[in-house]
Design a protein around this motif. Structure first.
Motif, PDB file in Angstrom:
ATOM      1  N   SER B  94       8.109 177.235  21.583  1.00 60.36           N
ATOM      2  CA  SER B  94       9.453 177.780  21.287  1.00 60.36           C
ATOM      3  C   SER B  94       9.456 179.300  21.508  1.00 60.36           C
ATOM      4  N   ILE B  95       8.306 179.948  21.263  1.00 61.19           N
ATOM      5  CA  ILE B  95       8.215 181.397  21.521  1.00 61.19           C
ATOM      6  C   ILE B  95       8.259 181.652  23.025  1.00 61.19           C
ATOM      7  N   GLU B  96       7.612 180.762  23.783  1.00 56.04           N
ATOM      8  CA  GLU B  96       7.593 180.902  25.247  1.00 56.04           C
ATOM      9  C   GLU B  96       9.019 180.821  25.796  1.00 56.04           C
ATOM     10  N   GLU B  97       9.774 179.812  25.294  1.00 52.03           N
ATOM     11  CA  GLU B  97      11.174 179.662  25.745  1.00 52.03           C
ATOM     12  C   GLU B  97      11.973 180.919  25.388  1.00 52.03           C
ATOM     13  N   LEU B  98      11.746 181.421  24.175  1.00 56.85           N
ATOM     14  CA  LEU B  98      12.465 182.609  23.705  1.00 56.85           C
ATOM     15  C   LEU B  98      12.134 183.816  24.592  1.00 56.85           C
ATOM     16  N   ALA B  99      10.864 183.948  24.929  1.00 58.92           N
ATOM     17  CA  ALA B  99      10.429 185.103  25.743  1.00 58.92           C
ATOM     18  C   ALA B  99      11.126 185.078  27.097  1.00 58.92           C
ATOM     19  N   VAL B 100      11.267 183.879  27.663  1.00 63.52           N
ATOM     20  CA  VAL B 100      11.928 183.764  28.976  1.00 63.52           C
ATOM     21  C   VAL B 100      13.398 184.169  28.829  1.00 63.52           C
ATOM     22  N   GLU B 101      14.048 183.735  27.722  1.00 65.77           N
ATOM     23  CA  GLU B 101      15.465 184.067  27.515  1.00 65.77           C
ATOM     24  C   GLU B 101      15.653 185.530  27.148  1.00 65.77           C
ATOM     25  N   TRP B 102      14.678 186.100  26.412  1.00 62.85           N
ATOM     26  CA  TRP B 102      14.824 187.490  25.959  1.00 62.85           C
ATOM     27  C   TRP B 102      14.420 188.485  27.037  1.00 62.85           C
ATOM     28  N   GLN B 103      13.924 188.024  28.168  1.00 63.88           N
ATOM     29  CA  GLN B 103      13.358 188.976  29.141  1.00 63.88           C
ATOM     30  C   GLN B 103      14.236 190.210  29.302  1.00 63.88           C
ATOM     31  N   PRO B 104      15.578 190.031  29.548  1.00 62.80           N
ATOM     32  CA  PRO B 104      16.373 191.260  29.742  1.00 62.80           C
ATOM     33  C   PRO B 104      16.244 192.174  28.533  1.00 62.80           C
TER      34      PRO B 104
END
Lengths: 108, 108
Positions: B94-104
């Motif tokens: 779930s952190i990995e998914e978040l990191a991809v979404e938070w990239q900007p």
């Protein structure tokens, strides 16, 4: 799974989430919605006013938390999760599930 | 969502996961399987040998990581996730998914 190179988005997200009190704070804001400083201090047992203020500023700078100011008398300041911040819910939920499963290990 | 009272299972899980380097280490063990100390130092860029040893001991004491010793010449010591430890995968994902979404947000 992705490799974690220093400074990559995953590394930055892990560092952001693994700061002391951060996930506790995100948890309180996610459960409680926009909340005032004093109430946040009550919800996050053990955090000092100074650390809470620093944490909120850092989360605001990361675009995860917003600060809203109402020029009422006295003025009203509340903190809440931005759209980006609300995406952390999924991580909080997975941690909640883990905490329930780890209870025996956590209490030993 | 659960309230977080100091010392409750959720609080302990959050504190365990929010220690510096902890999630990076769990990440490396989850991606790599049982791994030797030297390799872990390479996978978790920036961690010192001393801190790595301390972290592994603390995770071992929490029942999250196991340490296996083989009396080969030279002796072989590897660290891996216990059954309890493997349950952290869901949080990591779930952190990995978040990191991809938070990239900007993370890169601003």
């Amino acid at each position: 799974m992705l490799e974690i190179a220093k400074g990559c988005p995953l590394d930055r997200t892990l560092r952001l989430l693994s700061g002391e009190w951060t996930v506790h704070l995100l948890w309180a804001l996610s459960s409680n919605g926009p909340t005032r400083h004093g109430e946040l201090r009550r919800l996050v047992e053990g955090i000092s006013s100074k650390v809470l203020t620093q944490k909120l500023r850092a989360l605001e700078a990361s675009g995860i938390v917003f600060r809203s100011y109402e020029a009422t008398v006295p003025p009203k300041v509340t903190y809440g999760l931005t759209e980006q911040g609300q995406k952390v819910d999924r991580v909080l939920r997975s941690i909640e599930e883990l905490a329930v499963e780890w209870q025996p290990a956590a209490s030993s």
